[in-house]
Scaffold this active site. Sequence first.
Site, PDB file in Angstrom:
ATOM      1  CD  GLU A   1      13.483   1.239   9.079  1.00 45.73           C
ATOM      2  OE1 GLU A   1      13.819   2.273   9.702  1.00 45.73           O
ATOM      3  OE2 GLU A   1      14.223   0.252   8.955  1.00 45.73           O
TER       4      GLU A   1
ATOM      5  CE  LYS B   1      -1.821   2.935   2.687  1.00 41.88           C
ATOM      6  NZ  LYS B   1      -1.833   4.079   1.784  1.00 41.88           N
TER       7      LYS B   1
ATOM      8  CD  GLU C   1       9.757  13.017  11.550  1.00 40.09           C
ATOM      9  OE1 GLU C   1       8.610  12.553  11.688  1.00 40.09           O
ATOM     10  OE2 GLU C   1      10.681  12.417  10.973  1.00 40.09           O
TER      11      GLU C   1
ATOM     12  CB  CYS D   1      13.110   9.076   8.026  1.00 42.85           C
ATOM     13  SG  CYS D   1      14.204   8.145   6.943  1.00 42.85           S
TER      14      CYS D   1
HETATM   15  P1  NAD Z   1       2.193   8.460   7.796  1.00 41.58           P
HETATM   16  O1  NAD Z   1       2.471   7.661   9.000  1.00 41.58           O
HETATM   17  O2  NAD Z   1       1.140   9.483   7.844  1.00 41.58           O
HETATM   18  O3  NAD Z   1       1.785   7.480   6.571  1.00 41.58           O
HETATM   19  C1  NAD Z   1       2.619   6.432   6.166  1.00 41.58           C
HETATM   20  C2  NAD Z   1       1.774   5.354   5.502  1.00 41.58           C
HETATM   21  O4  NAD Z   1       0.892   4.801   6.479  1.00 41.58           O
HETATM   22  C3  NAD Z   1       0.884   5.855   4.370  1.00 41.58           C
HETATM   23  O5  NAD Z   1       0.847   4.889   3.351  1.00 41.58           O
HETATM   24  C4  NAD Z   1      -0.471   5.976   5.038  1.00 41.58           C
HETATM   25  O6  NAD Z   1      -1.550   5.831   4.138  1.00 41.58           O
HETATM   26  C5  NAD Z   1      -0.441   4.796   5.989  1.00 41.58           C
HETATM   27  N1  NAD Z   1      -1.341   4.900   7.130  1.00 41.58           N
HETATM   28  C6  NAD Z   1      -1.825   6.028   7.713  1.00 41.58           C
HETATM   29  N2  NAD Z   1      -2.649   5.701   8.742  1.00 41.58           N
HETATM   30  C7  NAD Z   1      -2.661   4.341   8.806  1.00 41.58           C
HETATM   31  C8  NAD Z   1      -3.306   3.400   9.669  1.00 41.58           C
HETATM   32  N3  NAD Z   1      -4.107   3.797  10.661  1.00 41.58           N
HETATM   33  N4  NAD Z   1      -3.077   2.080   9.472  1.00 41.58           N
HETATM   34  C9  NAD Z   1      -2.256   1.658   8.486  1.00 41.58           C
HETATM   35  N5  NAD Z   1      -1.634   2.508   7.619  1.00 41.58           N
HETATM   36  C10 NAD Z   1      -1.834   3.831   7.787  1.00 41.58           C
HETATM   37  O7  NAD Z   1       3.594   9.073   7.342  1.00 41.58           O
HETATM   38  P2  NAD Z   1       3.903  10.044   6.123  1.00 41.58           P
HETATM   39  O8  NAD Z   1       3.419  11.404   6.463  1.00 41.58           O
HETATM   40  O9  NAD Z   1       3.447   9.411   4.852  1.00 41.58           O
HETATM   41  O10 NAD Z   1       5.507  10.013   6.083  1.00 41.58           O
HETATM   42  C11 NAD Z   1       6.307  10.813   6.886  1.00 41.58           C
HETATM   43  C12 NAD Z   1       6.830  10.036   8.067  1.00 41.58           C
HETATM   44  O11 NAD Z   1       7.514   8.868   7.631  1.00 41.58           O
HETATM   45  C13 NAD Z   1       7.851  10.828   8.863  1.00 41.58           C
HETATM   46  O12 NAD Z   1       7.619  10.636  10.243  1.00 41.58           O
HETATM   47  C14 NAD Z   1       9.179  10.205   8.452  1.00 41.58           C
HETATM   48  O13 NAD Z   1      10.215  10.376   9.381  1.00 41.58           O
HETATM   49  C15 NAD Z   1       8.785   8.773   8.273  1.00 41.58           C
HETATM   50  N6  NAD Z   1       9.752   8.046   7.425  1.00 41.58           N
HETATM   51  C16 NAD Z   1      10.583   7.119   8.013  1.00 41.58           C
HETATM   52  C17 NAD Z   1      11.541   6.451   7.243  1.00 41.58           C
HETATM   53  C18 NAD Z   1      12.478   5.447   7.855  1.00 41.58           C
HETATM   54  O14 NAD Z   1      13.040   4.656   7.123  1.00 41.58           O
HETATM   55  N7  NAD Z   1      12.658   5.435   9.166  1.00 41.58           N
HETATM   56  C19 NAD Z   1      11.636   6.741   5.884  1.00 41.58           C
HETATM   57  C20 NAD Z   1      10.783   7.680   5.328  1.00 41.58           C
HETATM   58  C21 NAD Z   1       9.835   8.324   6.110  1.00 41.58           C
END
Ligand code: NAD
Length: 494
Positions: free
Chosen positions: A268, A193, A397, A302
């Site tokens: 992650e 997804k 963050e 991230c």
């Molecule tokens: P997010 O958590 O809002 O969304 C990430 C994914 O989760 C999306 O596909 C979203 O649709 C899905 N999602 C949202 N709610 C959900 C739920 N209740 N159940 C299951 N899936 C759900 O994050 P974002 O805004 O897309 O990305 C930014 C974040 O990602 C930042 O915190 C960043 O640091 C982190 N990030 C971490 C890494 C790493 O490798 N550690 C890499 C890239 C980004």
Amino acid sequence: MVTPLTVDAAARPAPAFLGGGAKRLLIDGAWTAPVSGAAFETFDPATGLALATVAAAGPEDVDRAVAAARRAFEAPSWADITPYRRGRVLLGIADVIEAHAEELAVLDSLDMGGPLWLTRWLVDHSVEVFRHYAGWPTKIYGQTAPSDPSAFHYTLRQPLGVVGAITAWNGPVLQLAWKLGPALATGNTVVLKPAEWSPLSALRIGELLLTTDLPPGVVNILTGDGGVTGEALTHHAGVDKISFTGSLPVGKRILEVSARDLKRVTLELGGKSPTIVFDDADLAAAARGAVAGFAQGSGEGCVAGTRIFVQESVHERFRELLLQEMKAYTLGDPFHPDTRMGPLAAPRHYERVLSYLDVAREEGGTLTTVGEPGNGLYMPPTLIENVGPDTRVVREEIFGPVAALMTFTDTADAIAQGNDTVYGLAASVWTSSLERAHRTARGLRAGTVWINTYAEMTAGTVPFGGFKQSGLGREHGVEVLDAYTETKTVMVRL
Ligand code: NAD
């Protein structure tokens, strides 16, 4: 509401993939409409214009995709494939992505606003990631264990089953590769997804996968909302593992839901990584690294180094170099060759980042930027000073090009301040002293510590992941095998 209109919309690249009607779901090797007929639009953050209409998968679609992934997991075409052949399938995926690299980079730049030089790098890196994982299937060894002479004990490393892979919007192709590579190399099947704001490159890769030797149903792709599609995937009893990249709150939610049937989980998550600059460092290089650390990719990374700690004795000199370096970060159209930073990914995200500048002011911080936010979703590099360790801008963050500058006295103080966060994803240390470098690297509670460099990634060879609330488990390295396999013990009485 911000009006994101800064570039000539008519002159933008228009890959053929964007035509051809609403994008559908990839289930069991075929494109299919969602049962509910629901859809959403994905936007170009540089123009504010819709790029494509994309299917919104509901629980019934998740059922269908998980069933297809289960059938594919058990089918001889995947379960009984030789490790050599599985490796070749992964090489085939690398080749087909490489052959369409420019198109995929363009799709990501259009979809999430990253400059083309960055999205090109992310796609090239992903090709290497698939090649790296193509080498694993022939090297996943079990062990034989000591036993009495009338017995034989050994272990097998076996795939988990169906993996639900959920990705964030900031590195679409890269995150897809980081999840599909190890999941497939170890013999699992996947329901992917992608994030709502940048689903297009995953869908195009779905088309490309159909031209490879990957059996139908081994990779299924469901676009949709996190609260609907993501929740349904996490709740689904037919999913054996969730591999998630995204924010801390959603990571916690996934862990909670997964606990109900003890799904395996890799998380992650976010970070508030420290950049630590000692007085004996090459200060110009450290300033370049520090600004790249928080401003590269508009700070939407991230591992962004958003807490910069400089040793008191060189504070003034380093600050000057930092501001000078920040001026080099030209904002603009992601497709312009001089652009270092594109627009932020979406109006909602831009407004959130902007709101943190108000928070910083309310918390008594002094802000220095090298331009004005606005004129679209553009946010210049911004430095916050005179804020204490307990302020929100130092603890939370922000996910934009915004960093706090603070000072430290000695190595112990640098380590203590560096660790004063709930996160622990990454850190960088700048010094010419081997002793300080290694002592600080050892003391920092972070999954990756860079010394005299920042955000260098290998295509799979070293583990990546977070200490503390930056995550759970590791991607890459030898460690990744634990994340995608179960170990089975076999005892034979001879
Ligand atoms: P997010 O958590 O809002 O969304 C990430 C994914 O989760 C999306 O596909 C979203 O649709 C899905 N999602 C949202 N709610 C959900 C739920 N209740 N159940 C299951 N899936 C759900 O994050 P974002 O805004 O897309 O990305 C930014 C974040 O990602 C930042 O915190 C960043 O640091 C982190 N990030 C971490 C890494 C790493 O490798 N550690 C890499 C890239 C980004």
